[in-house]
Design an enzyme around this catalytic site. Structure first.
Site, PDB file in Angstrom:
ATOM      1  N   ALA A   1       0.847  -1.206   0.000  1.00 43.14           N
ATOM      2  CA  ALA A   1       0.000   0.000   0.000  1.00 43.14           C
ATOM      3  C   ALA A   1       0.874   1.244   0.000  1.00 43.14           C
ATOM      4  O   ALA A   1       0.598   2.227  -0.706  1.00 43.14           O
ATOM      5  CB  ALA A   1      -0.923  -0.007   1.223  1.00 43.14           C
TER       6      ALA A   1
ATOM      7  N   ASP B   1       8.749   1.552   2.333  1.00 46.98           N
ATOM      8  CA  ASP B   1       8.106   0.270   1.996  1.00 46.98           C
ATOM      9  C   ASP B   1       9.028  -0.931   2.241  1.00 46.98           C
ATOM     10  O   ASP B   1       8.632  -1.920   2.868  1.00 46.98           O
ATOM     11  CB  ASP B   1       7.546   0.276   0.552  1.00 46.98           C
ATOM     12  CG  ASP B   1       8.585   0.622  -0.504  1.00 46.98           C
ATOM     13  OD1 ASP B   1       9.762   0.811  -0.168  1.00 46.98           O
ATOM     14  OD2 ASP B   1       8.204   0.694  -1.701  1.00 46.98           O
ATOM     15  N   GLY B   2      10.271  -0.801   1.790  1.00 47.19           N
ATOM     16  CA  GLY B   2      11.224  -1.901   2.004  1.00 47.19           C
ATOM     17  C   GLY B   2      11.534  -2.093   3.478  1.00 47.19           C
ATOM     18  O   GLY B   2      11.663  -3.220   3.970  1.00 47.19           O
TER      19      GLY B   2
ATOM     20  N   ASP C   1       8.080  -2.708  -6.336  1.00 46.50           N
ATOM     21  CA  ASP C   1       8.887  -1.540  -5.960  1.00 46.50           C
ATOM     22  C   ASP C   1       9.667  -1.023  -7.176  1.00 46.50           C
ATOM     23  O   ASP C   1       9.579   0.152  -7.545  1.00 46.50           O
ATOM     24  CB  ASP C   1       9.830  -1.970  -4.818  1.00 46.50           C
ATOM     25  CG  ASP C   1      10.663  -0.821  -4.276  1.00 46.50           C
ATOM     26  OD1 ASP C   1      11.304  -0.124  -5.078  1.00 46.50           O
ATOM     27  OD2 ASP C   1      10.695  -0.606  -3.046  1.00 46.50           O
TER      28      ASP C   1
ATOM     29  N   ASP D   1       9.063   2.369  -9.394  1.00 46.66           N
ATOM     30  CA  ASP D   1      10.144   3.373  -9.465  1.00 46.66           C
ATOM     31  C   ASP D   1      10.220   3.945 -10.880  1.00 46.66           C
ATOM     32  O   ASP D   1      10.413   5.141 -11.075  1.00 46.66           O
ATOM     33  CB  ASP D   1      11.509   2.741  -9.163  1.00 46.66           C
ATOM     34  CG  ASP D   1      11.725   2.483  -7.682  1.00 46.66           C
ATOM     35  OD1 ASP D   1      10.895   2.921  -6.869  1.00 46.66           O
ATOM     36  OD2 ASP D   1      12.740   1.837  -7.353  1.00 46.66           O
TER      37      ASP D   1
END
Ligand SMILES: CCCCCCCC/C=C\CCCCCCCC(=O)OC[C@H](COP(=O)(O)O[C@@H]1[C@H](O)[C@H](OP(=O)(O)O)[C@@H](O)[C@H](O)[C@H]1O)OC(=O)CCCCCCC/C=C\CCCCCCCC
Ligand SMILES: Nc1ccn([C@@H]2O[C@H](COP(=O)(O)O)[C@@H](O)[C@H]2O)c(=O)n1
Ligand SMILES: [Mg+2]
Ligand SMILES: [Mg+2]
Length: 249
Positions: A30, A69-70, A87, A91
């Site tokens: 999310a 997020d990571g 991800d 990007d």
């Protein structure tokens, strides 16, 4: 360079916020999605109108989601191939919006064909720079080089310049020159980085093929000695190794 030196600092700073989001039941995916949507909105609503200050503020608020997020995924122990794919793919979408936003400004009221072309070059070369690594790794090479300008540098150089250039609208004279300078730096730097990565992939690929050929040659010689294989085995093995290196993930 930033990835190497600044990541540890931002990890420390953002870890409590990432933990807070996890406690609230927010998922890493999310954050990846909302962050990308925010960057796209900032870039595509404000930049084409020449509102660089506000565009940069909005983008900056959302772009750090790429570090959050990571961080969340690692804290929660849910890092996944899907997450890595999402991800990296988003990007590329965010970068496209940022440099596309600059290009739209220069194609419209910014009225500068050269800077429009430089913005498009930054967009395309940035995508290709990232692709070289992704494709190199997908064919089993380490791609052990980052190069002069990675994504973090591309973003910091262009966004700091855009934010400062945006102060021109508030009466700061002459400062708008920073954006064209930054775009030229990112364009030239991306070209150098592309060269560095292509040279590395070519060298690593030649080394891998030589290794595979040597391995196949040794296996062929061993088989010939034991009488288990004919003289064609080495050549066939090398050809197999070559085709594997070219297509296997
Ligand atoms: C007067 C006021 C003016 C207003 C000024 C506003 C100031 C704000 C300006 C800028 C802030 C920009 C911050 C940009 C931060 C970027 C963070 C980020 O997203 O980094 C992502 C990066 C990579 O992460 P990933 O591993 O997820 O991505 C990989 C990467 O994309 C690979 O691409 P490649 O490199 O190969 O091209 C892909 O191959 C791979 O697929 C993909 O997974 O994360 C990092 O690198 C970590 C380090 C982040 C360092 C951030 C430094 C921010 C530093 C300073 C900002 C503040 C500056 C303030 C200046 C104020 C000026 C007045
Ligand atoms: N939605 C996500 C986002 C990322 N990941 C994992 O984190 C890695 C990227 O870390 P960053 O610090 O650069 O964001 C990525 O390779 C995934 O392993 C995830 O699982 N889900
Ligand atoms: Mg991320
Ligand atoms: Mg990312």
């Amino acid at each position: 360079m930033l990835n190497k030196y600044a990541r540890a600092f931002f990890t420390r700073v953002l870890t409590p916020f990432a933990a807070f989001l996890l406690r609230r039941g927010v998922s890493p995916d999310a954050v990846t999605l909302v962050g990308t949507a925010g960057v796209m909105a900032g870039a595509l609503v404000f930049f084409p109108r020449g509102e660089f200050f506000w565009g940069t503020i909005v983008i900056t608020l959302f772009v750090f989601s790429d570090l959050v997020d990571g961080n969340m995924a690692r804290q929660a122990g849910v890092s996944s191939r899907w997450g890595a794919f999402l991800d990296s793919t988003l990007d590329r979408v965010a970068d496209g919006a940022i440099f596309g936003g600059f290009a739209l400004w220069y194609a419209g009221n910014g009225d500068n064909d050269v800077l429009c072309a430089v913005s498009i070059f930054c967009l395309a070369s940035g995508q290709v720079v990232s692709y070289t690594k992704a494709r190199g790794e997908s064919i089993g090479l380490p791609v052990a080089v980052n190069g002069l300008i990675e994504r973090a540098e591309r973003l910091v150089i262009s966004l700091v310049a855009a934010g400062l250039a945006g102060l021109h609208a508030f009466g700061v004279p002459g400062i708008d020159i920073l954006l064209p300078i930054a775009l030229w730096i990112v364009a030239v730097g991306s070209l150098v980085t592309l060269g560095q990565r292509v040279v590395t992939v070519r060298r690593e690929s030649a080394e891998a093929e030589a290794e595979a050929a040597a391995g196949a040659g040794a296996a062929g010689a061993g088989a010939a000695e034991t009488g288990a294989a004919g003289t064609g085995a080495a050549g066939t093995g090398a050809a197999d190794a070559r085709s594997q290196g070219g297509e296997s993930p």
